[in-house]
Each structure stands twice: as structure tokens, then as C-alpha cells.
Design a protein around this motif. Structure first.
Motif, short mmCIF file in Angstrom:
data_model
loop_
_atom_site.label_atom_id
_atom_site.label_comp_id
_atom_site.label_asym_id
_atom_site.label_seq_id
_atom_site.Cartn_x
_atom_site.Cartn_y
_atom_site.Cartn_z
N GLU A 149 -0.63 13.20 10.17
CA GLU A 149 -0.99 13.29 11.55
C GLU A 149 -0.24 12.84 12.55
OE1 GLU A 149 -4.46 10.62 13.42
OE2 GLU A 149 -3.09 9.33 11.81
N GLU B 56 -4.16 16.35 13.63
CA GLU B 56 -3.36 16.62 11.77
C GLU B 56 -2.99 17.86 11.98
OE1 GLU B 56 -6.94 16.33 9.28
OE2 GLU B 56 -7.67 14.28 10.30
N GLY C 272 5.35 10.91 11.92
CA GLY C 272 3.50 10.77 11.79
C GLY C 272 3.76 9.88 10.79
N LEU D 62 -1.37 12.33 5.80
CA LEU D 62 -2.54 11.66 5.54
C LEU D 62 -3.01 12.50 4.20
CD1 LEU D 62 -5.05 12.89 8.53
CD2 LEU D 62 -3.91 10.41 8.07
N LYS E 31 -2.30 12.03 17.17
CA LYS E 31 -3.60 11.85 16.99
C LYS E 31 -4.40 12.92 16.58
CE LYS E 31 -5.04 7.91 19.51
NZ LYS E 31 -6.16 6.91 20.73
#
Length: 130
Positions: free
Chosen positions: A93, A98, A70, A73, A96
Motif C-alpha cells: 500500500e 494497493e 509503503g 498489506l 492509499k
């Protein structure tokens, strides 16, 4: 927050409503303070065209690994911060969604091995808590 899901088990569909409870409230994120650095020589035009290398702390065997591939973020802690077990450390992330990366133990953050925006693979070191 109430969410609805459609689940299929053995060909039979079920509509499930789930409410998220017991979430850990997020503390406001404070911008990290850059450490004081000695003045660097003025870059020449050739040096200015090349990107500066990113500084990262080398990871030891005790670093928390990424559980999945991933993108980082947000990083919610800084080196030197005291953390409690299950305290959110960063947001990863993946597909799509979190995902909170939480502390596996209480201690002090001794190293952060990623930066915001970095893409990570499973098993790559994220953070070290001493």
C-alpha cells in the motif's frame, strides 16, 4: 471494473473512462503454517515484557527491491513456493493505493524479507526468488 478519471493536459481537461482488463485472478490466500520449533524455556516476567525479535531471512544482492515507500498489506506466497513470472507476490500500500508486487522471473521463493504490516522504503529488499 470501469473507472473515470479527469485529466488535464496543457490546461485542457479531459474526462476519461478506463476499464481494467486482463487482470490476474487472485488465488485464495492460505494462512502460512509455522515451522515446528523446539520448546523454548518459559519466559521470566522480565522477558515477557520485551517484544520478541522478528525473524527474517537475510537478503542477498538478488532480492527484489521495493519500488516505492509503503506498507506491506498482504504476502501472497510462502518460502518454498514455485512462482511464475508476473505472478503476484505481495500487496504494497502506497499513497492509499494497493500495488501488486509481481515476480520478475519464474523460480522458487527462497526468502521473504518483510512481514505483513512492515513499512518499507524504496530499494529495501522484499523477496528473493531463486
Amino acid at each position: 471494473m470501469l473507472r473515470k478519471f479527469k485529466i488535464s493536459i496543457d490546461g485542457k481537461e479531459y474526462l476519461v473512462e478506463m476499464e481494467e482488463i486482463g487482470g490476474v485472478p487472485q488465488a485464495p490466500v492460505v494462512a502460512p503454517v509455522a515451522p515446528a520449533v523446539e520448546a523454548a524455556p518459559t519466559p521470566t516476567p522480565v522477558e515477557a515484557a520485551t517484544p520478541a525479535p522478528t525473524e527474517s531471512t537475510p537478503a542477498g544482492n538478488d532480492a527484489m527491491p521495493s519500488p516505492m515507500p509503503g506498507t506491506i498489506l498482504k504476502i501472497l506466497v510462502n518460502v518454498g513456493d514455485a512462482v511464475q513470472e508476473n505472478q503476484p507476490l505481495m500487496i504494497l500500500e502506497a499513497m492509499k493505493m494497493e500495488n501488486e508486487i509481481v515476480a520478475g522471473k519464474a523460480g522458487t521463493v527462497t526468502g521473504i524479507h518483510v512481514q505483513q504490516g512492515d513499512m518499507v522504503n524504496p530499494g529495501e529488499p522484499l523477496i528473493t526468488i531463486g
